[in-house]
Design a protein around this motif. Structure first.
Motif, PDB file in Angstrom:
ATOM      1  N   ILE A  49       0.859  -1.182   0.000  1.00  0.00           N
ATOM      2  CA  ILE A  49       0.000   0.000   0.000  1.00  0.00           C
ATOM      3  C   ILE A  49       0.894   1.231   0.000  1.00  0.00           C
ATOM      4  CG2 ILE A  49      -1.774   1.278   1.258  1.00  0.00           C
ATOM      5  CD1 ILE A  49      -2.454  -1.506   2.597  1.00  0.00           C
ATOM      6  N   ILE A  50       0.770   2.057  -1.028  1.00  0.00           N
ATOM      7  CA  ILE A  50       1.552   3.290  -1.121  1.00  0.00           C
ATOM      8  C   ILE A  50       0.582   4.459  -1.032  1.00  0.00           C
ATOM      9  CG2 ILE A  50       3.183   4.642  -2.494  1.00  0.00           C
ATOM     10  CD1 ILE A  50       3.993   2.012  -3.903  1.00  0.00           C
ATOM     11  N   ASP A  51       0.649   5.189   0.082  1.00  0.00           N
ATOM     12  CA  ASP A  51      -0.282   6.293   0.324  1.00  0.00           C
ATOM     13  C   ASP A  51       0.366   7.240   1.334  1.00  0.00           C
ATOM     14  OD1 ASP A  51      -2.544   7.929   1.114  1.00  0.00           O
ATOM     15  OD2 ASP A  51      -3.863   6.319   0.420  1.00  0.00           O
ATOM     16  N   ASP A  52       0.252   8.540   1.097  1.00  0.00           N
ATOM     17  CA  ASP A  52       0.865   9.515   2.000  1.00  0.00           C
ATOM     18  C   ASP A  52      -0.026   9.856   3.191  1.00  0.00           C
ATOM     19  OD1 ASP A  52      -0.885  10.841   0.163  1.00  0.00           O
ATOM     20  OD2 ASP A  52      -0.018  12.758   0.772  1.00  0.00           O
ATOM     21  N   GLU A  53      -1.232   9.329   3.236  1.00  0.00           N
ATOM     22  CA  GLU A  53      -2.164   9.630   4.323  1.00  0.00           C
ATOM     23  C   GLU A  53      -2.239   8.443   5.290  1.00  0.00           C
ATOM     24  OE1 GLU A  53      -4.288  10.890   7.011  1.00  0.00           O
ATOM     25  OE2 GLU A  53      -3.968  12.366   5.411  1.00  0.00           O
ATOM     26  N   PRO A  54      -1.715   8.616   6.521  1.00  0.00           N
ATOM     27  CA  PRO A  54      -1.689   7.509   7.485  1.00  0.00           C
ATOM     28  C   PRO A  54      -3.063   6.899   7.775  1.00  0.00           C
ATOM     29  CG  PRO A  54      -0.361   9.343   8.273  1.00  0.00           C
ATOM     30  CD  PRO A  54      -1.075   9.830   7.038  1.00  0.00           C
ATOM     31  N   ARG A  55      -4.106   7.703   7.774  1.00  0.00           N
ATOM     32  CA  ARG A  55      -5.443   7.149   8.049  1.00  0.00           C
ATOM     33  C   ARG A  55      -5.895   6.216   6.936  1.00  0.00           C
ATOM     34  NH1 ARG A  55      -7.591  13.037   9.457  1.00  0.00           N
ATOM     35  NH2 ARG A  55      -6.497  13.218   7.477  1.00  0.00           N
ATOM     36  N   ASN A  56      -5.551   6.545   5.694  1.00  0.00           N
ATOM     37  CA  ASN A  56      -5.894   5.653   4.576  1.00  0.00           C
ATOM     38  C   ASN A  56      -5.140   4.330   4.693  1.00  0.00           C
ATOM     39  OD1 ASN A  56      -7.534   7.659   3.509  1.00  0.00           O
ATOM     40  ND2 ASN A  56      -5.988   8.357   2.047  1.00  0.00           N
ATOM     41  N   ILE A  57      -3.863   4.423   5.031  1.00  0.00           N
ATOM     42  CA  ILE A  57      -3.060   3.210   5.214  1.00  0.00           C
ATOM     43  C   ILE A  57      -3.650   2.356   6.333  1.00  0.00           C
ATOM     44  CG2 ILE A  57      -0.841   2.341   6.048  1.00  0.00           C
ATOM     45  CD1 ILE A  57       0.527   4.535   4.417  1.00  0.00           C
ATOM     46  N   PHE A  58      -3.955   2.982   7.461  1.00  0.00           N
ATOM     47  CA  PHE A  58      -4.507   2.262   8.601  1.00  0.00           C
ATOM     48  C   PHE A  58      -5.786   1.522   8.208  1.00  0.00           C
ATOM     49  CE2 PHE A  58      -7.317   1.979  12.286  1.00  0.00           C
ATOM     50  CZ  PHE A  58      -6.493   1.330  13.204  1.00  0.00           C
ATOM     51  N   ALA A  59      -6.689   2.216   7.528  1.00  0.00           N
ATOM     52  CA  ALA A  59      -7.968   1.623   7.142  1.00  0.00           C
ATOM     53  C   ALA A  59      -7.780   0.467   6.159  1.00  0.00           C
ATOM     54  CB  ALA A  59      -8.884   2.687   6.547  1.00  0.00           C
ATOM     55  N   LEU A  60      -6.930   0.663   5.157  1.00  0.00           N
ATOM     56  CA  LEU A  60      -6.693  -0.396   4.176  1.00  0.00           C
ATOM     57  C   LEU A  60      -6.043  -1.623   4.811  1.00  0.00           C
ATOM     58  CD1 LEU A  60      -5.498   1.526   0.995  1.00  0.00           C
ATOM     59  CD2 LEU A  60      -7.458  -0.026   1.147  1.00  0.00           C
TER      60      LEU A  60
ATOM     61  N   ALA B  33      -6.246  -2.590   7.924  1.00  0.00           N
ATOM     62  CA  ALA B  33      -7.243  -3.256   8.770  1.00  0.00           C
ATOM     63  C   ALA B  33      -8.187  -4.117   7.937  1.00  0.00           C
ATOM     64  CB  ALA B  33      -8.023  -2.216   9.571  1.00  0.00           C
ATOM     65  N   VAL B  34      -8.678  -3.563   6.840  1.00  0.00           N
ATOM     66  CA  VAL B  34      -9.606  -4.287   5.970  1.00  0.00           C
ATOM     67  C   VAL B  34      -8.924  -5.504   5.347  1.00  0.00           C
ATOM     68  CG1 VAL B  34     -10.769  -4.112   3.719  1.00  0.00           C
ATOM     69  CG2 VAL B  34     -11.132  -2.357   5.448  1.00  0.00           C
ATOM     70  N   LEU B  35      -7.703  -5.323   4.857  1.00  0.00           N
ATOM     71  CA  LEU B  35      -7.019  -6.412   4.157  1.00  0.00           C
ATOM     72  C   LEU B  35      -6.544  -7.506   5.106  1.00  0.00           C
ATOM     73  CD1 LEU B  35      -5.086  -4.356   1.484  1.00  0.00           C
ATOM     74  CD2 LEU B  35      -7.151  -5.731   1.180  1.00  0.00           C
ATOM     75  N   LYS B  36      -6.019  -7.125   6.261  1.00  0.00           N
ATOM     76  CA  LYS B  36      -5.566  -8.140   7.221  1.00  0.00           C
ATOM     77  C   LYS B  36      -6.738  -8.975   7.719  1.00  0.00           C
ATOM     78  CE  LYS B  36      -1.079  -6.709   8.555  1.00  0.00           C
ATOM     79  NZ  LYS B  36      -0.091  -6.528   9.588  1.00  0.00           N
ATOM     80  N   ALA B  37      -7.905  -8.351   7.879  1.00  0.00           N
ATOM     81  CA  ALA B  37      -9.099  -9.095   8.294  1.00  0.00           C
ATOM     82  C   ALA B  37      -9.471 -10.154   7.266  1.00  0.00           C
ATOM     83  CB  ALA B  37     -10.261  -8.136   8.524  1.00  0.00           C
ATOM     84  N   ARG B  38      -9.051  -9.934   6.027  1.00  0.00           N
ATOM     85  CA  ARG B  38      -9.322 -10.890   4.943  1.00  0.00           C
ATOM     86  C   ARG B  38      -8.084 -11.719   4.598  1.00  0.00           C
ATOM     87  NH1 ARG B  38     -12.674  -6.933   5.031  1.00  0.00           N
ATOM     88  NH2 ARG B  38     -14.801  -7.128   4.237  1.00  0.00           N
ATOM     89  N   LYS B  39      -7.124 -11.708   5.505  1.00  0.00           N
ATOM     90  CA  LYS B  39      -5.917 -12.559   5.405  1.00  0.00           C
ATOM     91  C   LYS B  39      -4.944 -12.164   4.310  1.00  0.00           C
ATOM     92  CE  LYS B  39      -7.562 -15.324   8.623  1.00  0.00           C
ATOM     93  NZ  LYS B  39      -7.816 -14.580   9.827  1.00  0.00           N
ATOM     94  N   TYR B  40      -4.962 -10.892   3.897  1.00  0.00           N
ATOM     95  CA  TYR B  40      -3.972 -10.403   2.942  1.00  0.00           C
ATOM     96  C   TYR B  40      -2.817  -9.779   3.729  1.00  0.00           C
ATOM     97  CZ  TYR B  40      -7.244 -10.789  -0.995  1.00  0.00           C
ATOM     98  OH  TYR B  40      -8.101 -11.251  -1.964  1.00  0.00           O
ATOM     99  N   PRO B  41      -1.603 -10.308   3.601  1.00  0.00           N
ATOM    100  CA  PRO B  41      -0.466  -9.688   4.274  1.00  0.00           C
ATOM    101  C   PRO B  41      -0.120  -8.354   3.603  1.00  0.00           C
ATOM    102  CG  PRO B  41       0.286 -11.509   2.904  1.00  0.00           C
ATOM    103  CD  PRO B  41      -1.218 -11.493   2.828  1.00  0.00           C
ATOM    104  N   CYS B  42       0.203  -7.351   4.401  1.00  0.00           N
ATOM    105  CA  CYS B  42       0.412  -5.998   3.873  1.00  0.00           C
ATOM    106  C   CYS B  42       1.771  -5.426   4.259  1.00  0.00           C
ATOM    107  CB  CYS B  42      -0.660  -5.053   4.413  1.00  0.00           C
ATOM    108  SG  CYS B  42      -2.333  -5.494   3.965  1.00  0.00           S
TER     109      CYS B  42
END
Length: 123
Positions: A7-18, A20-29
């Motif tokens: 995940i490449i994003d300059d906004e920490p809140r966007n990174i945090f949200a993505l 959380a969503v992806l790890k809940a679905r078992k995608y390593p980030c």
């Protein structure tokens, strides 16, 4: 070996949200707070399965970063999904023309994101 979603994003809140969503679905980030940091991760690791790229970042934006990715033979085939708040007419086409594989507008519809990951994620 499980490959990572970068995940490449300059906004920490966007990174945090993505994450959380992806790890809940078992995608390593893995995450990067800038395009240049993301490119370094992509160049130095062979375990990146897909990139979620914010297109609007300071210094180097996602368009420039995608151009670098597509020019470098060792990473050129890495799938890239544009993740952007730009949702005006023509923005999707602009992203696709820049070399991304797919486009998703913010706020992100998680079902659409998961569908895109199933289509493009190289595990």
């Amino acid at each position: 070996m499980n490959k990572y979603v970068l995940i490449i994003d300059d906004e920490p809140r966007n990174i945090f949200a993505l994450v959380a969503v992806l790890k809940a679905r078992k995608y390593p980030c893995l995450t990067a707070a800038s395009a240049s940091e993301g490119l370094e991760i992509l160049r130095s690791r062979k375990d990146i399965g897909i990139v979620l790229m914010d297109m609007m970042m300071p210094e180097m934006d996602g368009y420039e970063a995608v151009a670098h990715i597509r020019k470098e033979q060792t990473i050129a085939n890495t799938p890239v999904i544009a993740v952007t708040a730009q949702a005006m007419v023509g923005d999707r086409e602009k992203c696709i023309d820049a070399g991304v594989d797919a486009y998703i507008a913010k706020p992100i519809d998680v079902d659409v994101l998961v569908s895109l990951l199933k289509q493009y994620y190289k595990n």
